[in-house]
Design a protein around this motif. Sequence first.
Motif, PDB file in Angstrom:
ATOM      1  N   LEU A   1      -7.152   0.662  -0.461  1.00  0.00           N
ATOM      2  CA  LEU A   1      -6.867   2.071  -0.762  1.00  0.00           C
ATOM      3  C   LEU A   1      -8.009   2.767  -1.485  1.00  0.00           C
TER       4      LEU A   1
ATOM      5  N   ALA B   1      -4.493  -4.635  -1.818  1.00  0.00           N
ATOM      6  CA  ALA B   1      -4.024  -3.287  -1.512  1.00  0.00           C
ATOM      7  C   ALA B   1      -4.859  -2.238  -2.246  1.00  0.00           C
TER       8      ALA B   1
ATOM      9  N   MET C   1       0.827  -1.211   0.000  1.00  0.00           N
ATOM     10  CA  MET C   1       0.000   0.000   0.000  1.00  0.00           C
ATOM     11  C   MET C   1       0.856   1.253   0.000  1.00  0.00           C
TER      12      MET C   1
END
Length: 290
Positions: free
Chosen positions: A276, A272, A112
């Motif tokens: 996000l 990820a 991330m």
Amino acid sequence: MKTLKTFALTTVFSVVTGGGSWLTGTDPHSRLPELELMAGGAAVAGAPATPGRLVAYDPSGDGRAIEVFGDLATARHIAVLVPGTGWDLEKLIEGSRQANPVDAAQRLLPVMKSMAPDARTAVVVWLGYDAPESIDRQAFRSERAIEGADALVGYVRTLPAGASITLVGHSYGSVVIGRAASRLPQVSDIVALASPGMDALSVADLGTGARVWAARADDDPIEFTPHLRWIGYGHETDPIAPEFGATVFRTGPVHGHGGYYSKGTECLDNLARIILGRAGEVTRVSSGLS
């Protein structure tokens, strides 16, 4: 071949659950008391040394713990990883098994950060419930998931207001999330990895406004789990089935039931991206194959 295997396993499931103490016996584990959370995200004094920060810890019985990676207080993107069957406190602390959620947290955060260097992120390993010990009667039933869901709801409600929260359930952990989903409007995304079902017929049946994602490796044996509900056994529709309605994403070359958090994989990258909030970048599949 798959149809024949599914039929055979469904038949075995029906025979095994058809009588004896395996069917009628009660869960020997009584309902657990609430897991005490340290104020302000402080670490638990006297708890074992771990790579993250233990903010809740109960060594009694099989043990429970909540471990945090990253700055939870300031995070704007938070992932809560819910482990499944076979996980207990000792295995979590030792880190001796494949698909260890502690390893997963340590692998997710750098990915991330690489994708979004300025993003404020945190990953929580939530073993706040008594997971089934093995592929046994309790793994096919929902009592542990129902109790776990109550605890999960209580914990998620303590997370920072305004943060984007993603729940990631591996195996039986996805059943726990399925049971909690309707009570967590603050959750933006739900991910079911290697799921035996979420105790729901469809995404609509979950009663959530979150985006629901699912993935399964091509050679994960959990695909042969009978997706049914019969006298309290089974966890309903396969989350990667088209009729369930989840968005199925690609895992890439991950293998078996425990490879979903492997380094450098499409699966880890997609997780990820979901956490996000980059849904448009997630690599998807239109069928139940990844």
